[in-house]
Design a protein around this motif. Structure first.
Motif, PDB file in Angstrom:
ATOM      1  N   ILE A   8      41.806  43.107  58.827  1.00  0.00           N
ATOM      2  CA  ILE A   8      42.608  41.917  59.136  1.00  0.00           C
ATOM      3  C   ILE A   8      42.199  41.338  60.479  1.00  0.00           C
ATOM      4  O   ILE A   8      42.055  42.073  61.454  1.00  0.00           O
ATOM      5  CB  ILE A   8      44.105  42.328  59.243  1.00  0.00           C
ATOM      6  CG1 ILE A   8      44.642  42.822  57.905  1.00  0.00           C
ATOM      7  CG2 ILE A   8      44.965  41.223  59.824  1.00  0.00           C
ATOM      8  CD1 ILE A   8      44.919  41.740  56.935  1.00  0.00           C
ATOM      9  N   GLU A   9      42.035  40.024  60.511  1.00  0.00           N
ATOM     10  CA  GLU A   9      41.917  39.332  61.803  1.00  0.00           C
ATOM     11  C   GLU A   9      43.275  38.684  62.057  1.00  0.00           C
ATOM     12  O   GLU A   9      43.636  37.736  61.350  1.00  0.00           O
ATOM     13  CB  GLU A   9      40.808  38.273  61.709  1.00  0.00           C
ATOM     14  CG  GLU A   9      40.682  37.432  62.958  1.00  0.00           C
ATOM     15  CD  GLU A   9      39.695  36.278  62.762  1.00  0.00           C
ATOM     16  OE1 GLU A   9      38.649  36.451  62.079  1.00  0.00           O
ATOM     17  OE2 GLU A   9      39.990  35.189  63.275  1.00  0.00           O
ATOM     18  N   PRO A  10      44.051  39.199  63.040  1.00  0.00           N
ATOM     19  CA  PRO A  10      45.390  38.622  63.236  1.00  0.00           C
ATOM     20  C   PRO A  10      45.304  37.233  63.869  1.00  0.00           C
ATOM     21  O   PRO A  10      44.330  36.921  64.552  1.00  0.00           O
ATOM     22  CB  PRO A  10      46.066  39.593  64.204  1.00  0.00           C
ATOM     23  CG  PRO A  10      45.148  40.751  64.371  1.00  0.00           C
ATOM     24  CD  PRO A  10      43.784  40.296  63.980  1.00  0.00           C
ATOM     25  N   HIS A  35      42.755  46.365  62.067  1.00  0.00           N
ATOM     26  CA  HIS A  35      42.603  45.060  62.721  1.00  0.00           C
ATOM     27  C   HIS A  35      41.207  44.904  63.287  1.00  0.00           C
ATOM     28  O   HIS A  35      40.591  45.873  63.686  1.00  0.00           O
ATOM     29  CB  HIS A  35      43.596  44.928  63.884  1.00  0.00           C
ATOM     30  CG  HIS A  35      44.996  44.664  63.423  1.00  0.00           C
ATOM     31  ND1 HIS A  35      45.993  44.282  64.273  1.00  0.00           N
ATOM     32  CD2 HIS A  35      45.567  44.704  62.192  1.00  0.00           C
ATOM     33  CE1 HIS A  35      47.120  44.115  63.596  1.00  0.00           C
ATOM     34  NE2 HIS A  35      46.883  44.375  62.324  1.00  0.00           N
ATOM     35  N   THR A  36      40.731  43.677  63.321  1.00  0.00           N
ATOM     36  CA  THR A  36      39.502  43.376  64.044  1.00  0.00           C
ATOM     37  C   THR A  36      39.729  42.056  64.772  1.00  0.00           C
ATOM     38  O   THR A  36      40.517  41.218  64.308  1.00  0.00           O
ATOM     39  CB  THR A  36      38.283  43.298  63.098  1.00  0.00           C
ATOM     40  OG1 THR A  36      37.112  43.151  63.869  1.00  0.00           O
ATOM     41  CG2 THR A  36      38.365  42.129  62.123  1.00  0.00           C
ATOM     42  N   GLU A  37      39.047  41.879  65.887  1.00  0.00           N
ATOM     43  CA  GLU A  37      39.264  40.671  66.674  1.00  0.00           C
ATOM     44  C   GLU A  37      38.812  39.434  65.910  1.00  0.00           C
ATOM     45  O   GLU A  37      39.476  38.410  65.872  1.00  0.00           O
ATOM     46  CB  GLU A  37      38.497  40.793  67.975  1.00  0.00           C
ATOM     47  CG  GLU A  37      39.140  40.083  69.136  1.00  0.00           C
ATOM     48  CD  GLU A  37      38.420  40.443  70.415  1.00  0.00           C
ATOM     49  OE1 GLU A  37      37.699  39.580  70.911  1.00  0.00           O
ATOM     50  OE2 GLU A  37      38.550  41.604  70.857  1.00  0.00           O
ATOM     51  N   LYS A  38      37.612  39.557  65.275  1.00  0.00           N
ATOM     52  CA  LYS A  38      37.044  38.409  64.573  1.00  0.00           C
ATOM     53  C   LYS A  38      36.309  38.913  63.343  1.00  0.00           C
ATOM     54  O   LYS A  38      35.436  39.777  63.464  1.00  0.00           O
ATOM     55  CB  LYS A  38      36.071  37.689  65.529  1.00  0.00           C
ATOM     56  CG  LYS A  38      35.541  36.395  65.007  1.00  0.00           C
ATOM     57  CD  LYS A  38      36.295  35.185  65.604  1.00  0.00           C
ATOM     58  CE  LYS A  38      36.105  33.944  64.754  1.00  0.00           C
ATOM     59  NZ  LYS A  38      37.147  33.632  63.817  1.00  0.00           N
ATOM     60  N   PHE A  71      31.959  49.377  60.116  1.00  0.00           N
ATOM     61  CA  PHE A  71      32.881  50.423  59.655  1.00  0.00           C
ATOM     62  C   PHE A  71      32.142  51.588  58.978  1.00  0.00           C
ATOM     63  O   PHE A  71      32.732  52.314  58.199  1.00  0.00           O
ATOM     64  CB  PHE A  71      33.937  49.811  58.718  1.00  0.00           C
ATOM     65  CG  PHE A  71      34.931  48.964  59.466  1.00  0.00           C
ATOM     66  CD1 PHE A  71      36.069  49.528  60.034  1.00  0.00           C
ATOM     67  CD2 PHE A  71      34.703  47.602  59.659  1.00  0.00           C
ATOM     68  CE1 PHE A  71      36.966  48.753  60.752  1.00  0.00           C
ATOM     69  CE2 PHE A  71      35.600  46.816  60.369  1.00  0.00           C
ATOM     70  CZ  PHE A  71      36.739  47.397  60.920  1.00  0.00           C
ATOM     71  N   ARG A  72      30.873  51.736  59.341  1.00  0.00           N
ATOM     72  CA  ARG A  72      30.055  52.769  58.684  1.00  0.00           C
ATOM     73  C   ARG A  72      30.641  54.159  58.892  1.00  0.00           C
ATOM     74  O   ARG A  72      30.650  54.978  57.987  1.00  0.00           O
ATOM     75  CB  ARG A  72      28.629  52.694  59.235  1.00  0.00           C
ATOM     76  CG  ARG A  72      27.604  53.306  58.308  1.00  0.00           C
ATOM     77  CD  ARG A  72      26.224  53.141  58.825  1.00  0.00           C
ATOM     78  NE  ARG A  72      26.248  53.215  60.287  1.00  0.00           N
ATOM     79  CZ  ARG A  72      25.182  53.153  61.043  1.00  0.00           C
ATOM     80  NH1 ARG A  72      24.011  53.002  60.499  1.00  0.00           N
ATOM     81  NH2 ARG A  72      25.267  53.223  62.351  1.00  0.00           N
TER      82      ARG A  72
END
Ligand code: AMP
Length: 547
Positions: A486-488, A518-521, A539-540
């Motif tokens: 998710i990018e919030p 979560h990820t920033e972008k 995400f390896r």
């Protein structure tokens, strides 16, 4: 017995000839790279495109030579487009969002002889100019007053390049199967491959793309292609608008929410087209500023699936019809269109929304089927997934210089002449196609397939979620399980529990992502699609909590 009708080769120069003859005063408006809004007409574009032809010939460009452009949608880009195509040169649009090394690779592979570029791209080209083996001249799409100082050898301002050349030149007169345009696929696997459109394929495709159930634009429309000309011919709009005499609005380099909104309103745009990310930006802006869309009637959305939240916002909140389209560079690009059928209209609003989220039915000139791994047809029941195969006069049969060839003829087709789109899809009883995934992105869980796209589209509707992506991660029992990334939205913090509760009941239980992070972008590729390759890399080393 042959018919007795006239031979009128289907070459695209006829499109601008038509606009010049019948809509010479229709406006073409550009947000110029220099800043101000500039206004011209199809008549002027035709005359200046003829000057381009003469100037190109002066540089030694001949039939079949590749003329490269690294440019936004502007009136000057249109002039180069028709000036090059009209004389039978091949207009090669290069995507400036690619990595500079890839840009160099593509221009070398295409053997571009001359490069037209916007001022914004001069620094990129300066960096790689030493590697460009075939480019003999650089034309910067501006006038002398705005010419940047540049280290590029043989660089000149576009206005100087065409100045003094005659406004008449011979166009056409070659076979309609002559190459017309070259566009490289994004190349997420291996090197990019060149799709070489012909005059005939572009002209037929533009006519199909503007049929009533597709774009359906006419001389009373004002058309804003936000989708760039370097992304598969701006989905045919660079041909469609002059063909039907629509006023054309070119957004230049500014594709952000406020800039697009300003043009939509100030130019009274009725029809526009772009990928979902552009519309997410616009819709955010509309909400933040409490603005309305006062003239827009239809918006074509494609390139990736239309998220449900975007569809509902346009249709329910702003009264704008969404035309969901699917296609690919190899298809010129449009393959299917999501306009509803009488059977859908007989159902309620919710059923119609569901139908519109599907990618739609085949455009005339496109033949389509879904097959299993052995090539056997799968049923049209809306449930069975299969590899999506297509055929048609505007579908590639080979790539430039036979890249990716599957047979001795250099063609890239399956045994029965179908092109494998690399997409996995269902077809329902009404013939409506739904993409469930890219073949390489589909998540294989316990021998069954999970559609990453479905989950993503629902997840972006959850409060606080700006963008969402699903990838498969290794699982000892099920092979793969979905991970939702998710990018919030700025300032928001949607929790795993909130997101999963939002998905509950909207997807099959066993499709529920095993984790939400979560990820920033969320990384986007050069054509605005989620870059799953980059996400898989990030995400390896990720391990699911339940493993
Ligand atoms: P490109 O050649 O860069 O336009 O990419 C083509 C690919 O984009 C297709 O093969 C699909 O995987 C994807 N695509 C295009 N339109 C849609 C859509 N409406 N829904 C889902 N995927 C799409």
């Amino acid at each position: 017995m042959l018919g007795l009708m006239q031979d009128w080769p289907l070459t695209v120069d006829r499109i601008l000839d038509h606009a010049h003859s019948w809509f010479p005063k229709r406006e073409v408006v550009t947000r110029s790279l220099e800043g101000p809004i500039s206004r011209t007409t199809y008549g002027n574009i035709w005359r200046r495109a003829k000057q381009v032809t003469n100037a190109l010939q002066g540089e030694g460009i001949a039939l079949g030579d590749r003329v490269a452009t690294l440019a936004w949608n502007t009136e000057r880009h249109m002039e180069v487009w028709y000036g090059a195509m009209g004389m039978g040169a091949v207009l090669h649009t290069v995507n400036p969002r690619l990595h500079p090394e890839q840009i160099a690779w593509i221009i070398n592979h295409a053997e571009g002889k001359i490069l037209f570029l916007d001022t914004t791209f001069v620094p990129i080209i300066e960096k790689i100019a030493g590697e460009l083996r075939t480019v003999k001249a650089y034309v910067i799409l501006t006038d002398r007053a705005h010419m940047p100082s540049t280290a590029l050898a043989n660089a000149m301002a576009y206005e100087d390049f065409i100045e003094g050349h005659a406004q008449e030149a011979r166009w056409g007169g070659f076979d309609e199967n002559t190459a017309c345009g070259l566009c490289y696929t994004s190349g997420t696997t291996g090197d990019p491959k060149g799709v070489l459109y012909s005059h005939r394929s572009n002209l037929l495709h533009a006519m199909a793309a503007n049929s009533a159930d597709c774009f359906g634009a006419g001389a009373n429309d004002v058309v804003l292609p936000v989708v760039p000309m370097f992304h598969a011919n701006a989905w045919a709009i660079a041909f469609v608008a002059p063909m039907c005499g629509a006023k054309l609005v070119m957004p230049g380099a500014k594709l952000d929410g406020p800039s697009v909104y300003e043009l939509l309103e100030s130019e009274k745009v009725t029809f526009t087209a772009a990928v979902p990310t552009v519309w997410l930006m616009l819709l955010n802006y509309l909400r933040e500023t409490n603005s309305k869309l006062t003239t827009l009637k239809r918006v074509a959305i494609g390139g990736s699936a239309v998220p449900e939240a975007v569809l509902r916002a346009f249709e329910d909140d702003y009264g704008v019809e969404v035309v969901h389209a699917w296609g690919m560079t190899e298809m010129s690009p449009i393959g299917t269109i999501g306009k509803l059928l009488p059977e859908h209209y007989a159902q309620g609003h919710e059923a119609q929304i569901k139908a519109k989220l599907k990618q739609g039915r085949a455009l005339f000139t496109v033949d389509m089927k879904i097959v299993d791994d052995e090539g056997h047809d799968k049923p049209r029941d809306g449930k069975a997934f299969g590899r999506l195969m297509v055929k048609g006069p505007a579908v590639a049969r080979a790539y430039f210089k036979n890249a990716g060839a599957r047979d001795a003829k250099g063609e890239c087709l399956e045994a029965d002449g179908f092109f494998d789109t690399g997409d996995v899809a269902t077809l329902d009883e009404l013939g409506v196609m739904q993409i469930t995934d890219r073949a390489k992105d589909v998540i294989k869980s316990g021998g069954e397939w999970i559609s990453s796209i479905d989950i993503e589209n629902i997840a972006v509707g959850c409060e606080g979620v700006a963008n969402a992506a699903v990838i498969g991660v290794a699982h000892p029992k099920w092979d793969e399980r979905p991970l939702l990334i998710i990018e919030p939205k700025p300032g928001a913090n949607p929790t795993k529990e909130q997101v999963l509760a939002f998905l509950e009941g909207k997807i099959a239980k066993w499709w529920t992502p095993d984790d939400v992070v979560h990820t920033e972008k969320i990384p986007l590729g050069a054509t605005g699609k989620i870059n799953k390759l980059a996400l898989r890399e990030t995400f390896r080393d990720y391990r699911l909590p339940n493993v």
